[in-house]
Design a protein around this motif. Sequence first.
Motif, mmCIF file in Angstrom:
data_model
loop_
_atom_site.group_PDB
_atom_site.id
_atom_site.type_symbol
_atom_site.label_atom_id
_atom_site.label_comp_id
_atom_site.label_asym_id
_atom_site.label_seq_id
_atom_site.Cartn_x
_atom_site.Cartn_y
_atom_site.Cartn_z
ATOM 1 N N THR A 152 0.858 -1.176 0.000
ATOM 2 C CA THR A 152 0.000 0.000 0.000
ATOM 3 C C THR A 152 0.899 1.233 0.000
ATOM 4 O O THR A 152 2.112 1.142 0.288
ATOM 5 N N LEU A 153 0.323 2.377 -0.264
ATOM 6 C CA LEU A 153 1.107 3.609 -0.230
ATOM 7 C C LEU A 153 1.664 3.846 1.175
ATOM 8 O O LEU A 153 2.821 4.237 1.330
ATOM 9 N N ASP A 154 0.859 3.586 2.203
ATOM 10 C CA ASP A 154 1.339 3.765 3.581
ATOM 11 C C ASP A 154 2.496 2.818 3.892
ATOM 12 O O ASP A 154 3.465 3.213 4.557
ATOM 13 N N THR A 160 12.019 5.836 -7.165
ATOM 14 C CA THR A 160 10.965 5.237 -6.352
ATOM 15 C C THR A 160 10.435 6.252 -5.342
ATOM 16 O O THR A 160 9.215 6.328 -5.112
ATOM 17 N N ASN A 161 11.323 7.037 -4.762
ATOM 18 C CA ASN A 161 10.851 8.102 -3.870
ATOM 19 C C ASN A 161 9.969 9.089 -4.625
ATOM 20 O O ASN A 161 8.947 9.530 -4.107
ATOM 21 N N LEU A 221 6.032 9.998 -3.765
ATOM 22 C CA LEU A 221 5.563 11.396 -3.602
ATOM 23 C C LEU A 221 4.461 11.720 -4.600
ATOM 24 O O LEU A 221 3.471 12.375 -4.271
ATOM 25 N N TYR A 222 4.618 11.248 -5.824
ATOM 26 C CA TYR A 222 3.615 11.481 -6.869
ATOM 27 C C TYR A 222 2.283 10.841 -6.479
ATOM 28 O O TYR A 222 1.237 11.499 -6.551
ATOM 29 N N LEU A 267 -3.641 8.807 -3.761
ATOM 30 C CA LEU A 267 -3.876 7.354 -3.788
ATOM 31 C C LEU A 267 -4.259 6.880 -2.391
ATOM 32 O O LEU A 267 -3.626 7.257 -1.416
ATOM 33 N N ASN A 268 -5.303 6.048 -2.316
ATOM 34 C CA ASN A 268 -5.721 5.498 -1.015
ATOM 35 C C ASN A 268 -5.214 4.092 -0.889
ATOM 36 O O ASN A 268 -5.350 3.290 -1.697
#
Length: 181
Positions: free
Chosen positions: A150-152, A168-169, A173-174, A180-181
Motif C-alpha cells: 500500500t502507499l502507507d 521510487t521516492n 511522492l507522486y 492514492l488510497n
Amino acid sequence: MKLFEEKTMKTENIYNGSVVQLQVDDVTLPNGKASKREIIKHPGAVSVIPLTKDNKIIFVEQYRKPLEKSLIEIPAGKMERGESPVVTAVRELEEETGYTTKDLSFVTSFYTSPGFADELLYIYITDQLEALETPVKGDHDEFVKLLELTLDEAKQYVEEERIHDAKTNYAILYLHAMGLN
C-alpha cells in the motif's frame, strides 16, 4: 559563449561498456580557465509505477552491487538503442513483474545525476495490469522478488531506507500528491 557554458576542447574515451561509457573532457570554463570533466554517458532508462486493482503498488526488490545491499524499487531498466521509452516501459514491466499493460501514462522525466552523467529517466504509470500467461525471461544476471505494498507501507519503507532511490521516492511522492488510497 552562453552564460555558464563550458566549451569542450578535447574528449578522451576511457571505457565503453554495455551499460555506460566513461569519458574525460578538457573544457574551457566561462572565466577562460581550463578544467576537466569526468562524464558518464548512458542511453537512458524507464521506470513504471504499476498499480493493482486494489491500489497496491508493485515493487521489485533486488541487490544493488554499488550499494552492497538490496533495495525495493519500482520496476525499471535501461533503454536499448533505438527503443522508445514506452517500449522499454512495457518490456521492463513484463520482465520484472510478469505483468503487461496496454495503457501507460507519462508522468515525468528527469536527469538522475547531472553533475557527472547524462542519464535521462522516464516514469510512466499504469493501473491496467494484465498477468502474462507465459512469463518473459528477464536479464540472465537479474534476480528480483515482487512485493505489493500500500502507499502507507511504501512510505514506511522510505522511513526505514528500504526504499532509498530517487525514482521510487519520486513515485511515492507522486502517488501521495495524487491522493492514492
